[in-house]
Scaffold this active site. Structure first.
Site, mmCIF file in Angstrom:
data_model
loop_
_atom_site.group_PDB
_atom_site.id
_atom_site.type_symbol
_atom_site.label_atom_id
_atom_site.label_comp_id
_atom_site.label_asym_id
_atom_site.label_seq_id
_atom_site.Cartn_x
_atom_site.Cartn_y
_atom_site.Cartn_z
ATOM 1 N N LYS A 34 0.834 -1.208 0.000
ATOM 2 C CA LYS A 34 0.000 0.000 0.000
ATOM 3 C C LYS A 34 0.871 1.261 0.000
ATOM 4 C CE LYS A 34 -0.289 -0.286 5.031
ATOM 5 N NZ LYS A 34 -1.085 -0.748 6.175
ATOM 6 N N TYR A 67 16.820 30.130 7.797
ATOM 7 C CA TYR A 67 15.682 30.884 8.342
ATOM 8 C C TYR A 67 15.754 30.987 9.856
ATOM 9 C CZ TYR A 67 13.054 30.577 3.930
ATOM 10 O OH TYR A 67 12.631 30.701 2.648
#
Ligand SMILES: *Cc1c(COP(=O)(O)O)cnc(C)c1O
Length: 347
Positions: A35, A244
């Site tokens: 899956k 950042y």
């Protein structure tokens, strides 16, 4: 090459499947759970490699994934769909011969009305409260459901990665009780359940994460390797910051390599302060915040500027960086983004 490269070792994947198969009771058939794009690594190459190695039974979450497996693994394998028979899936289930793992009486009615005589399996809920019929619901329809000849009856363990958890024997006993005397193949164990011992193996097992090299299969061979190309390097003087928010400041002159990958590729920001990339065996710590597409890495101690640095590989497994990001290997694998190039080895 400016995108990260994920290398998937299909021989290692097949060898993990063989090890889990060998760890299982001799009478047990070992399936494969593919899956979520085979846990992020690529459903079709994985299904093809496993089919070549002799895997006959696949499990997927939704019918669309079943269609991909049918195309890759051919007409002779069994494909079981955990979401069962959902409205709108009838054509796909019928045309591609998928086996819905029916979750409820509603789904059972839908299935026998839409595709009478078409194979199906059943899911029972033994305590996870996620998918499957509740015990009293099941006991009420058991005889009539069995008359329709389901191909498989399954349930799923909620705590199999904790071997001592009392939920494990509780669910095993309940599942044995609910299926007492049935003449239908039964399945309870995923990777963790296989490792709990033979009484959990029953007729069919459903390993997923262990195939891809993740815990709780501690003896797994690593399957994925993730290399990030270096785009630029610079010398950062003492007192300047990287990234950042200025969260990291150089205390001495530092060589920073900027590599091309970031949280948009599934490299969670949370792992940054605790994680290194590798130049061969040499760890190079991440400096500053992980950006969307870029990461700063300290390579001051390297003799040469590398073309790329390794985030995942034998030096550092998915479970190590998962721990650094306070999550699990499953989430790291399935988050690896669609932007990165995937390369397949072996198979
Ligand atoms: C995902 C899943 C599996 C595979 O579990 P792993 O822990 O990855 O081995 C098996 N059965 C069901 C019902 C699942 O949802």
């Amino acid at each position: 090459m400016s995108t990260a490269r994920l290398t998937v070792d299909l021989d290692a994947l097949v060898s993990n499947w063989r090890s889990l198969d060998a760890a299982s009771d001799n009478r047990t058939e070992t399936g494969a759970v593919v899956k979520a794009n085979a846990y992020g690594v690529g459903i079709q190459p994985v299904a093809r490699a496993l089919a070549k190695a002799g895997v006959k039974r696949y499990f997927v979450a939704v019918a669309e994934e079943g269609a991909a497996v049918r195309e890759a693994a051919g007409p002779n394998v069994e494909i079981n769909v955990f979401s069962g028979h959902m409205r709108g899936d009838t054509d796909m289930i019928g045309d591609l011969n998928l086996i819905p793992m029916i979750n409820s009486i509603d789904q059972m009615l839908r299935h026998v009305e839409a595709l009478p005589g078409h194979d199906f399996g059943l899911q029972l809920d033994t305590g996870m409260n996620r998918l499957g019929m509740e015990p009293d619901e099941w006991m009420a329809v058991r005889d009539s459901a069995l008359d329709l000849n389901p191909t498989l009856i399954m349930s799923h363990l909620g705590c199999a990665d904790e071997p001592e958890h009392p939920m494990n024997p509780y669910q095993l006993n309940l599942f044995n009780e609910l299926t007492r005397g049935v003449n239908v193949a039964r399945s309870l164990a995923a990777t963790g359940g296989i490792l709990l011992g033979k009484e959990y193996h029953l007729d069919v097992t459903r390993p997923g994460v262990g195939l891809y090299g993740g815990l709780p299969f501690a003896d797994a061979t690593p399957v994925v390797r993730l290399d990030l190309p270096v785009i630029q390097t610079r010398e950062v003087p003492a007192g300047e910051t990287v990234g950042y928010g200025c969260t990291w400041e150089a205390s001495e002159p530092t060589v920073i390599a900027t590599v091309a990958a970031g949280y948009a590729d599934g490299i969670h920001r949370l792992m940054g302060p605790r994680t290194s990339l590798y130049a061969g065996d040499i760890p190079c710590p991440i400096r500053g915040r992980i950006s969307m597409d870029l990461i700063g890495v300290d390579i001051t101690h390297l003799d040469e500027i590398p073309q790329g640095l390794t985030l995942l590989g034998p030096q550092q497994t998915v479970d190590v960086i998962a721990g650094n990001a306070k999550t699990i290997g499953y989430e790291v694998l399935t988050s690896l983004g669609g932007r990165m190039a995937r390369r397949y080895k072996g198979g």
